[in-house]
Design a protein around this motif. Structure first.
Motif, PDB file in Angstrom:
ATOM      1  N   SER A  50      -2.930  17.851  -3.678  1.00 63.96           N
ATOM      2  CA  SER A  50      -3.473  19.125  -3.195  1.00 63.96           C
ATOM      3  C   SER A  50      -4.986  19.062  -3.005  1.00 63.96           C
ATOM      4  N   LYS A  51      -5.646  18.073  -3.653  1.00 60.95           N
ATOM      5  CA  LYS A  51      -7.105  17.974  -3.568  1.00 60.95           C
ATOM      6  C   LYS A  51      -7.592  16.633  -3.028  1.00 60.95           C
ATOM      7  N   GLY A  52      -6.690  15.805  -2.529  1.00 59.45           N
ATOM      8  CA  GLY A  52      -7.122  14.509  -2.022  1.00 59.45           C
ATOM      9  C   GLY A  52      -5.967  13.561  -1.833  1.00 59.45           C
ATOM     10  N   ILE A  53      -6.065  12.412  -2.507  1.00 59.35           N
ATOM     11  CA  ILE A  53      -5.064  11.366  -2.273  1.00 59.35           C
ATOM     12  C   ILE A  53      -4.908  10.458  -3.488  1.00 59.35           C
ATOM     13  N   GLU A  54      -3.694   9.975  -3.673  1.00 61.09           N
ATOM     14  CA  GLU A  54      -3.406   8.942  -4.668  1.00 61.09           C
ATOM     15  C   GLU A  54      -3.025   7.683  -3.903  1.00 61.09           C
ATOM     16  N   VAL A  55      -3.602   6.566  -4.298  1.00 59.50           N
ATOM     17  CA  VAL A  55      -3.347   5.283  -3.657  1.00 59.50           C
ATOM     18  C   VAL A  55      -2.870   4.302  -4.717  1.00 59.50           C
ATOM     19  N   ILE A  56      -1.811   3.582  -4.389  1.00 60.57           N
ATOM     20  CA  ILE A  56      -1.349   2.485  -5.239  1.00 60.57           C
ATOM     21  C   ILE A  56      -1.330   1.247  -4.358  1.00 60.57           C
ATOM     22  N   GLU A  57      -2.043   0.214  -4.810  1.00 66.47           N
ATOM     23  CA  GLU A  57      -2.092  -1.058  -4.105  1.00 66.47           C
ATOM     24  C   GLU A  57      -1.731  -2.152  -5.091  1.00 66.47           C
ATOM     25  N   THR A  58      -0.728  -2.971  -4.727  1.00 60.17           N
ATOM     26  CA  THR A  58      -0.277  -4.037  -5.613  1.00 60.17           C
ATOM     27  C   THR A  58       0.022  -5.294  -4.806  1.00 60.17           C
ATOM     28  N   SER A  59       0.003  -6.421  -5.511  1.00 61.42           N
ATOM     29  CA  SER A  59       0.295  -7.702  -4.890  1.00 61.42           C
ATOM     30  C   SER A  59       0.907  -8.639  -5.924  1.00 61.42           C
ATOM     31  N   ASP A  60       1.672  -9.601  -5.420  1.00 67.99           N
ATOM     32  CA  ASP A  60       2.205 -10.667  -6.274  1.00 67.99           C
ATOM     33  C   ASP A  60       1.269 -11.873  -6.289  1.00 67.99           C
ATOM     34  N   HIS A  61       0.217 -11.832  -5.484  1.00 65.60           N
ATOM     35  CA  HIS A  61      -0.742 -12.926  -5.363  1.00 65.60           C
ATOM     36  C   HIS A  61      -1.963 -12.632  -6.243  1.00 65.60           C
ATOM     37  N   ARG A  80       0.847  -1.185   0.000  1.00 62.64           N
ATOM     38  CA  ARG A  80       0.000   0.000   0.000  1.00 62.64           C
ATOM     39  C   ARG A  80       0.887   1.240   0.000  1.00 62.64           C
ATOM     40  N   GLN A  81       0.609   2.115  -0.938  1.00 62.35           N
ATOM     41  CA  GLN A  81       1.312   3.394  -0.986  1.00 62.35           C
ATOM     42  C   GLN A  81       0.270   4.481  -1.088  1.00 62.35           C
ATOM     43  N   LEU A  82       0.463   5.540  -0.354  1.00 58.06           N
ATOM     44  CA  LEU A  82      -0.432   6.678  -0.536  1.00 58.06           C
ATOM     45  C   LEU A  82       0.378   7.950  -0.601  1.00 58.06           C
ATOM     46  N   ARG A  83      -0.146   8.852  -1.386  1.00 57.45           N
ATOM     47  CA  ARG A  83       0.486  10.157  -1.569  1.00 57.45           C
ATOM     48  C   ARG A  83      -0.611  11.201  -1.530  1.00 57.45           C
ATOM     49  N   LEU A  84      -0.444  12.169  -0.637  1.00 58.17           N
ATOM     50  CA  LEU A  84      -1.412  13.258  -0.578  1.00 58.17           C
ATOM     51  C   LEU A  84      -1.249  14.128  -1.806  1.00 58.17           C
TER      52      LEU A  84
END
Length: 132
Positions: free
Chosen positions: A90-101, A84-88
């Motif tokens: 200026s207007k909200g949030i960016e989320v990156i979710e990844t898995s090898d499964h 799980r990665q998140l980056r704020l």
């Protein structure tokens, strides 16, 4: 007390769902989602909510309103099977979710669709309970 505050944030997001816009892109092994609002107060709610949920998952704490999602329980119980990665923004949030499964990738992508429905429909999506 924190559980109640988190639930209140979720309810506020449902109330202001028409001020939220969201894009989800499937990437190798998962998704990249950007959830934002032009209303600074709603943008702050988005940022707070996602951060709170990630903190709860990392600490293995209960998540408010878990029953409204068909995937959230799996994500919370499988926290070590995906990144799980998140980056704020200026207007909200960016989320990156990844898995090898591959099974977890499917859950991540389904959860992204659920959250998009919540953002698009607001309270009616929540009232539908476990969405499929």
């Amino acid at each position: 007390m924190r559980h109640g505050r988190d639930a209140q944030t979720i309810h506020q997001l449902f109330t202001y769902h028409d001020q939220i816009y969201r894009t989800v892109e499937e990437i190798p092994g998962g998704i990249r989602a950007v959830t934002e609002s032009d209303n600074p107060e709603v943008a702050a709610l988005i940022q707070s909510h996602v951060s709170q949920m990630y903190d709860r998952i990392a600490a293995r704490q209960s998540i408010p309103m878990m029953g409204m999602s068909s995937t959230l329980s799996t994500m919370a119980q499988s926290e070590n099977q995906y990144e799980r990665q998140l980056r704020l923004t200026s207007k909200g949030i960016e989320v990156i979710e990844t898995s090898d499964h591959p099974e977890m990738v499917a859950v991540i992508r389904e959860h992204a669709q659920e959250v998009t429905q919540f953002a698009e429909q607001g309270m009616p999506a929540m009232m539908n309970g476990r969405m499929r």
